[in-house]
Write an enzyme that holds these catalytic residues in place. Structure first.
Site, PDB file in Angstrom:
ATOM      1  CB  CYS A 154      -1.014  -0.019   1.355  1.00  0.00           C
ATOM      2  SG  CYS A 154      -1.806  -1.434   1.217  1.00  0.00           S
ATOM      3  CG  HIS A 287      -1.722   4.997   4.562  1.00  0.00           C
ATOM      4  ND1 HIS A 287      -1.399   4.414   2.917  1.00  0.00           N
ATOM      5  CD2 HIS A 287      -2.115   3.482   4.878  1.00  0.00           C
ATOM      6  CE1 HIS A 287      -1.540   3.401   3.171  1.00  0.00           C
ATOM      7  NE2 HIS A 287      -2.127   2.757   4.154  1.00  0.00           N
ATOM      8  CG  HIS A 324      -5.894   0.785   0.671  1.00  0.00           C
ATOM      9  ND1 HIS A 324      -4.919   1.841  -0.152  1.00  0.00           N
ATOM     10  CD2 HIS A 324      -5.868   0.812   1.561  1.00  0.00           C
ATOM     11  CE1 HIS A 324      -3.612   0.999   0.268  1.00  0.00           C
ATOM     12  NE2 HIS A 324      -4.205   0.896   1.434  1.00  0.00           N
TER      13      HIS A 324
END
Lengths: 403, 406
Positions: A154, A287, A324
């Site tokens: 990620c 984030h 995401h």
């Protein structure tokens, strides 16, 4: 002269995006102002799991080509990457005859997994690379320079952006195409379901009822360029990629270090790299995934970096709008930071029932005017792999940014 | 209208250099760095003895690739003496290359989803859906908080890891970096390779895996382009096993050249792209600038029989008859990124009486190319303990050509 010692800055001169908000940067920004996208059913077979939705590019918008590269059938990720890359290079005015010299650095994690999963469901099992996207983009744009694929989950494209920044600072390249691309994924969704990290409703970072993240697909690309090179060819930069830093928790396979020490260090080092202080930051794109512990730790770390000002510092919770996008998340965040600087405002966040443990400002009523010249971007990943980036405005004088 | 200047292909710009302090290698049929160029033994159960390579608790449930990476890293860190202990945690980095690692596990997990549902997946395996998870334990084990970067470009990732590490060190992001490539066997159903290895098995027989280490001469299978006739498509056997699978890990403990300890020498790497659709036509324009006009005494070229590999092999033929020996290392189509970095390890482990230039070229069917240049320091041999103390970290002088070992 081929060095840029007189102006060592690295600027962003081109943007490209394809996401659940549509094709093109205009549609992307309009989509953010309109409140983002909605989760859709994942178009893959055999989805035997509880949560089966992602924030998906409209299937009609997924380009059909290139359908293969060097004999490998391509899923949506490399095709989305090519589309976003072409947008970004055209936006930057990087002409065809000059593209041979442009390296490509992409953050790609599960990359071609949707094609593999379709094949697996059809009984075809031969393994082909998961990560052809960088090479596919290289071929599509006519590059003869290095094509690098970064797989830090990620935070992959946060690392990719830093690599591109370092390449230009080191004088290896004058222009670098950097981004990320991910497609739909059954295996990835299954793993997050199994880990209890897949929210069944939507991606809702900092919400007290958040129950994990929700993936999104798409591709975001930025053209990084030596400032002097851009000036010589008459290109007007959107913003400056002013600083970047890496750190690693070295704490746990999946969970963040509750102390937040290493993510604080990444933020502080990125600001130092940009020669800015925390007071120069007018917006943070966290984030913020919707994973319970991650959002708390990041909120606490933001408080350590920004002090009491964190309550007046707008966060733009991007993943609530596009999901995401894993390997592409850093590129989408950097692109968004650039647009926030260009439009001098951060869009209103999607309404949440905010978790009191996440003591940060997530403004939801209306867009917030940008009150300082820089936007901080955080990307984190499994294994505690952290990057922070500082994107800074280039056009206006700093004095104009006084709150 | 705006234009970008075209002052050369920027990809070929020289990047930073690294000093190589320690080597570690775990691969089937290979007993240490000096016989890194040996053909791989079979990736059969039992080739890797985790209990002896990784004594201690907490490793049993890790995927094999994690164990290979941890074992090879221990060897490299140990080979570098106490250099890591002398380096602050925030100044330690890792750059780990991965291609097929995780492929078999990914297939297994996806089959579980398809047949039984996600709730039947192993919770301990599920994090390995992310490729970087294979390197996570490395950070924990060695206190690496500077960075832990995973690169996954097909075939070339190991050499790219060298380049990225050199660039990161030059940018001050770390003062010690473990540069690694790790691969794990594909499942039997994944290895229905469309292509055979570029070169048939030829050349001298490899030494027994149980043979003495280091063997009398490392890298015993060089086949020069001159010996190979019009095409360099012969050479040593592939380092992947016959089913197209690589397994194992190669690790280099690296430091900045300035202030570092170039015990084995120095290296740097760079990349380029050769479009598979026009590989033959473009080979000269791409490979020429990539390799430069001053080739080293030996180039190990890891090539498959794809359009890109074939074009690269043909282009390398031009070096025939010169002072450069080209060793073409056949790679199966499904090979990962281990072999090129394993070659780097093997070349650094060779004995020389004077500084010696070597190179490794890797090419993927996708079109990515990477080229690592090595200057191997003069050393009598790689020995487990030669009694020579290591210089203190950050205080030792850089390796310079002609310098003797500190």
């Amino acid at each position: 002269m081929n060095t840029f010692a007189s102006d060592p800055r690295v600027v962003i001169t081109g943007l490209g995006a394809i996401s659940c908000l549509g094709t093109g940067v205009g549609a992307y920004w309009d989509g953010l102002l309109a409140g983002g996208g909605e989760p859709q059913a994942i178009p893959l077979p055999d989805l035997n799991m509880r949560t089966k939705k992602m924030y998906l590019v409209d299937r009609a918008d997924v380009p059909a080509e290139p359908s293969s590269h060097a004999g490998v059938e391509l899923g949506s990720s490399p095709r989305l990457a090519v589309a976003a890359a072409e947008q970004a290079l055209a936006d930057a005015g990087v002409r065809d005859e000059t593209r041979a010299a442009v390296p490509v650095v992409l953050g790609v994690e599960l990359g071609n997994s949707d094609m593999q999963e379709l094949q697996r469901s059809a009984g075809r099992t031969t393994w082909t690379t998961l990560t052809p996207a960088a090479a596919v983009v290289g071929a599509a744009i006519g590059s003869r320079a290095a094509q690098t694929s970064v797989g830090n989950a990620c935070s992959a494209s946060g690392y990719a952006l830093t690599i591109g920044l370092d390449m230009i600072r080191a004088g290896e390249a004058s222009t670098v195409l950097v981004g990320g691309a991910e497609g739909a994924t059954r295996a990835g969704m299954g793993a997050f379901n199994r880990l209890g990290a897949a929210d069944p409703l939507r991606c809702r970072p900092f919400d007290r009822n958040r129950a994990g993240t929700m993936f999104g697909d798409g591709s975001a690309m930025v053209v990084l360029e030596a400032a002097e090179h851009a000036r010589r060819r008459g290109a007007e930069p959107y913003a400056e990629l002013a600083g970047a830093a890496w750190s690693c928790d070295a704490h746990h396979a999946t969970a963040p270090d509750p102390s937040g020490d290493q993510i604080v260090r990444a933020m502080s080092d990125a600001l130092a790299d940009a020669k800015l202080s925390s007071s120069d930051v007018g917006c943070v794109i966290p984030h913020g995934t919707g994973t319970p512990l991650n959002d708390v730790v990041e909120s606490q770390a933001l408080r350590r970096v920004f002090g009491a000002r964190v309550r007046e510092l707008p966060l733009f919770s991007l993943k609530a709008m596009i999901g995401h996008t894993t390997g592409a998340a850093g590129a989408f965040a950097c692109l968004t930071a650039t647009l926030v600087l260009r439009h001098r405002q951060s869009p209103a966040n999607i309404p949440i029932d905010q978790d009191p443990e996440c003591d940060v400002w997530v403004p939801q009523e209306r867009p917030v005017p940008l009150a300082a010249p820089a936007v901080l971007v955080n990307t984190y990943a499994f294994g505690g792999n952290n990057t922070s980036l500082v994107v800074k405005g280039v056009v206006r004088e700093a004095s104009q940014w006084s709150p | 209208m705006v234009t970008v200047s075209t002052a050369g292909i920027m990809s070929t710009a020289r990047t930073g250099q690294l000093a190589v302090v320690g080597l570690g290698l775990v691969a089937p049929g290979v007993s240490g760095p000096a016989d890194a160029p040996a053909p791989a033994g079979a990736v059969a159960p039992g080739w890797f003895e985790a209990e002896s390579a990784l004594p201690g608790r907490g490793y049993r449930r890790l995927p094999d690739a994690c164990k290979y990476l941890l074992a090879a890293s221990r060897l490299a860190v140990g080979d570098a003496g106490d250099r890591l202990a002398q380096t602050g945690r925030d100044h330690r980095g890792a750059a780990v290359a991965i291609n097929n690692t995780g492929a078999a596990l990914l297939e297994e997990m996806d089959h579980t989803i398809m047949r039984a549902g996600a709730e039947e997946m192993s919770p301990s395996s599920s994090p390995f859906i992310a490729m970087s998870s294979f390197a996570s334990r490395l950070s924990m084990e060695h206190g690496i908080t500077g960075f832990n970067l995973t690169v996954n470009s097909p075939v070339t990732a190991g050499l790219e890891a060298l380049q990225i590490a050199a660039r990161a060190v030059a940018a001050g992001r770390a003062r010690a970096v473990l540069v690694a490539a790790v691969e794990e066997a594909l499942s039997p159903s994944q290895t229905q390779s469309r292509r055979q290895p570029r070169s048939p098995v030829s050349g001298p027989r490899p030494p027994s895996a149980a043979g003495a280490w280091p063997p009398p001469t490392a890298g015993a299978w060089p086949t020069s382009a001159a010996d190979a006739g019009p095409s360099a498509a012969t050479g040593p056997p592939s380092q992947a096993s016959a089913d197209g699978t690589e397994a194992g890990a190669a690790v280099l403990y690296c430091e900045p050249v300035v202030g570092g300890y170039a015990r084995y020498g120095t290296c740097g790497a760079r990349g380029a792209f050769l479009d598979p659709e026009s590989a033959g036509r473009d080979a000269d324009a791409v490979l020429g600038p990539l390799l430069g006009d001053d080739p080293p005494g030996r180039i190990d070229a890891v090539l498959d029989d794809s359009a890109v590999g074939t074009a690269a092999a043909r282009w390398l033929d031009r070096l025939t008859g010169g002072a450069c020996e080209v060793v073409v290392v056949g790679a199966p189509a499904q090979a990962g990124c281990l072999t090129p970095l394993q070659r780097v390890v093997g070349l650094f482990a060779q004995e020389h009486t004077a500084p010696t230039r070597r190179a490794v070229l890797a090419a993927s069917a996708m079109g990515t190319l990477a080229y690592a240049e090595l200057t191997v320091a003069p050393r009598p041999a790689v020995e487990a303990d030669d009694g020579v103390p290591y210089p203190a970290a950050e205080s030792s002088g850089a390796f310079t050509e002609g310098a003797s070992r500190p």
